[in-house]
Design a protein around this motif. Structure first.
Motif, short mmCIF file in Angstrom:
data_model
loop_
_atom_site.label_atom_id
_atom_site.label_comp_id
_atom_site.label_asym_id
_atom_site.label_seq_id
_atom_site.Cartn_x
_atom_site.Cartn_y
_atom_site.Cartn_z
N PRO A 150 52.92 35.60 31.91
CA PRO A 150 54.26 35.55 32.44
C PRO A 150 55.03 34.93 31.24
CG PRO A 150 52.84 34.57 33.93
CD PRO A 150 52.26 34.90 32.84
N TYR A 151 56.35 35.60 30.75
CA TYR A 151 57.36 35.48 30.07
C TYR A 151 56.90 35.61 28.56
CZ TYR A 151 59.48 32.62 33.98
OH TYR A 151 59.94 32.12 35.06
N SER A 152 55.95 36.57 28.40
CA SER A 152 55.46 37.14 27.20
C SER A 152 55.25 38.61 27.38
CB SER A 152 54.35 36.30 26.45
OG SER A 152 52.96 36.97 27.58
N GLY A 153 55.50 39.23 26.27
CA GLY A 153 55.36 40.78 26.54
C GLY A 153 54.71 41.12 24.91
N LEU A 154 54.89 42.49 24.94
CA LEU A 154 54.53 43.35 23.59
C LEU A 154 55.43 43.32 22.74
CD1 LEU A 154 52.81 46.47 25.20
CD2 LEU A 154 51.58 44.82 23.87
N VAL A 155 56.75 43.11 23.08
CA VAL A 155 57.84 42.89 22.35
C VAL A 155 58.93 41.94 22.89
CG1 VAL A 155 58.02 45.19 21.19
CG2 VAL A 155 59.26 44.55 23.27
N LYS A 479 51.67 50.38 14.13
CA LYS A 479 52.01 49.06 14.98
C LYS A 479 52.53 49.70 16.37
CE LYS A 479 55.36 45.51 15.49
NZ LYS A 479 56.62 44.71 15.06
N VAL A 480 53.70 50.65 15.84
CA VAL A 480 54.29 51.42 17.12
C VAL A 480 53.47 52.06 18.23
CG1 VAL A 480 56.01 53.13 17.78
CG2 VAL A 480 56.49 51.48 15.86
N ALA A 481 52.41 52.88 17.62
CA ALA A 481 51.39 53.52 18.32
C ALA A 481 50.69 52.56 19.29
CB ALA A 481 50.67 54.52 17.38
N GLU A 482 50.17 51.41 18.83
CA GLU A 482 49.40 50.67 19.47
C GLU A 482 50.14 50.05 20.50
OE1 GLU A 482 48.00 47.86 16.42
OE2 GLU A 482 46.47 49.03 15.68
N ILE A 483 51.44 49.40 20.42
CA ILE A 483 52.21 48.83 21.23
C ILE A 483 52.70 49.99 22.59
CG2 ILE A 483 54.53 47.85 21.79
CD1 ILE A 483 54.35 46.51 19.07
N CYS A 484 52.84 51.12 22.02
CA CYS A 484 53.16 52.35 22.93
C CYS A 484 52.13 52.40 23.74
CB CYS A 484 53.78 53.26 22.42
SG CYS A 484 55.48 53.36 21.53
N HIS A 485 50.76 52.60 23.25
CA HIS A 485 49.53 52.85 24.08
C HIS A 485 49.42 51.64 25.17
CE1 HIS A 485 45.57 54.14 25.06
NE2 HIS A 485 45.08 52.70 24.52
#
Length: 499
Positions: A150-155, A479-485
């Motif tokens: 809760p209240y946290s995310g990848l970005v 980094k972008v690829a990992e987050i999007c995955h």
């Protein structure tokens, strides 16, 4: 035990109430806190969008994030997409994205310098080269993974939220925690020696030690204490009117995890996707455009979806109080001031006001120095936000009418910003350029997204290793690829909450 009376509900009243109650009364009662609101006064709720720091407010109040989202028809917001704020280039509509995400870190130069030296501006937008959020929204992904707490995310993220439902939600939580609630209408405010002594309603007289004015633009309490207590920002931010239309969804509608701000002829239009509907509106200069013409332009912008939908017209006071705290009365929310909703700062300013108020009310000696401190801080917050919003306008190259020509000149009303823009032609915008300000929500990183999104690039002459630039780019792409995955599709996540 001292008494605090908050006059006015809505976002400002209930956010202030729940915060002060949590701060002062969680373990031992220090204040009796009452909210007096009328049931016949609607909540303004223009933008229905937030900045990302509102998460920390909700978390600090002990609110369950999923419950909040479910009860307020909320969705996630990873930033704002700006469209048409510059002239088209090569037949393409200008656009850039302002996320909440901080910039990547690098070994030697900062990521902005790397991006400039690699001449990546010739093939991609700045936001695409330095953050993951831009790539998440392209694929309609949320800022969360399946395992996000809760209240946290990848970005970082904020919310699109129904302001009316949020006020009801906070009211329930506040009253459950001990805040008193009275539904009645103020008929008279009694003052004596520069302070409020009592508020009269249709049925009773209410006294308190501290009165908090959350009555919106009316300023029912604070206006009784001092005349000529308003500093207008409309010389540089002339958009003082808005027309709003709520439209429905079809089964094919994709719920956007970002706010859309599209520049029109005399201002800009917002699109904010809630779980159950889309909020749209046009913020415009009322001295150049009539209500009727503004509504026609908004409906033309929305298209077929606006047919049969009712329009709501709003008048806004752009500026802030010269003094927010006078005697024993403090203005919070719209009573204290308003910056046009371009960067969704309304709830953020309420949050700041409530936090500052809690610390400034902590002593039994509320002398003039305490009031001066609060007033100085709140004035600084509004001035800093004014500068940041002016930045969005003054960098435009649009000159198709009087509104946009005036927008270019708005920097003249912010001399310190003009000086900085001159410096930022020769160097990147960095932390110390803005250090010492009163609001930390918009830092040098936020300024960069706007500056470089609007083409205000510095001229850099540095010799850099091409291999170093390639390593930086490869690390960013990975980094972008990992987050999007890891990210969950936004529509799927919102659908899960509504089961």
């Amino acid at each position: 035990m001292k008494k605090i009376l908050i006059v006015g509900g809505g976002s400002s009243g209930w956010m202030t109430a729940i915060y002060l109650n949590r701060y002062f009364n969680q373990n031992r009662s220090n204040f009796e806190i009452t909210v007096l609101e009328s049931d016949d006064i609607g909540i303004l709720g223009v933008g229905e969008a937030t900045v990302h720091s509102i998460r920390f407010f909700f978390a600090a109040m002990g609110l369950d994030e999923r419950e909040l989202i479910e009860e307020t028809n909320a969705t996630y917001k990873t930033g704002i997409m700006f469209k048409n704020w510059m002239k088209p280039e090569n037949g393409q509509t200008h656009e850039y994205f302002h996320p909440f995400e901080p910039n990547d870190q690098t070994d030697r130069f900062d990521v902005s310098t790397h991006w400039m030296l690699g001449e990546r501006f010739q093939s991609e937008r700045y936001d695409e080269g330095v953050c993951a959020s831009s790539h998440l929204i392209k694929s309609h992904l949320s800022p969360k993974s399946k395992n996000s707490r809760p209240y946290s995310g990848l970005v970082p993220y904020g919310y699109h939220i129904d302001a009316v439902l949020m006020a009801r939600f906070l009211r329930r939580k506040a009253t459950e925690a001990g805040v008193l609630h009275i539904v009645d209408t103020v008929t008279k405010v009694k003052t004596e020696k520069g302070s409020v002594t009592a508020v009269f309603t249709d049925s009773k007289m209410l006294e308190a030690d501290i009165f908090i004015d959350c009555t919106g633009f009316k300023g029912l309490l604070i206006d009784q204490l001092q005349a000529e207590n308003w500093e207008s920002f409309e010389d540089v931010l002339p958009c003082n009117r808005a027309v709003a239309i709520q439209v429905g969804y079809t089964e094919q509608t994709d719920i956007k995890p970002y706010t859309l701000a599209t520049a029109l002829d005399y201002g800009w239009a917002w699109e904010i996707d809630l779980a159950n509907r889309r909020g749209t509106g046009y913020v415009y200069d009322g001295s150049l455009l009539s209500k009727e013409d503004a509504e026609r332009e908004l409906r033309a912008h929305i298209g077929e979806a606006s047919k049969g939908c009712t329009a709501k017209h709003l008048e806004m006071k752009i500026g802030c109080r010269k003094q927010f705290w006078i005697g024993n009365c403090i203005a919070v929310g719209l009573s204290g001031g308003f910056i046009e909703p371009l960067e969704s700062t309304g709830l953020h300013i309420i949050n700041i006001g409530a936090k500052l108020l809690s610390t400034h009310l902590s002593s039994s000696d509320l002398n003039n120095n305490v009031r001066l401190s609060y007033n100085k801080a709140m004035s600084g917050v509004y001035q800093d936000l004014k500068q940041f919003i002016v930045l969005h306008y003054c960098l435009t190259d649009r000159d198709d009418n009087a509104f946009w020509r005036k927008a270019q000149a708005s920097v003249n009303g912010c001399p310190s910003l003009g000086e900085k823009l001159g410096v930022w032609r020769s160097k990147i915008c960095e932390y110390l350029d803005l250090a010492g300000g009163y609001t930390t929500t918009f830092t040098d990183e936020n300024y960069r997204y706007v500056l470089y999104g609007m083409g205000h690039f510095p001229s850099l002459s540095l010799d850099v290793d091409v291999a170093e630039l390639e390593r930086t780019r490869d690390a960013h792409d990975k980094k972008v690829a990992e987050i999007c995955h890891q990210a969950v599709p936004h529509k799927d996540l919102i659908s899960e909450y509504r089961k």
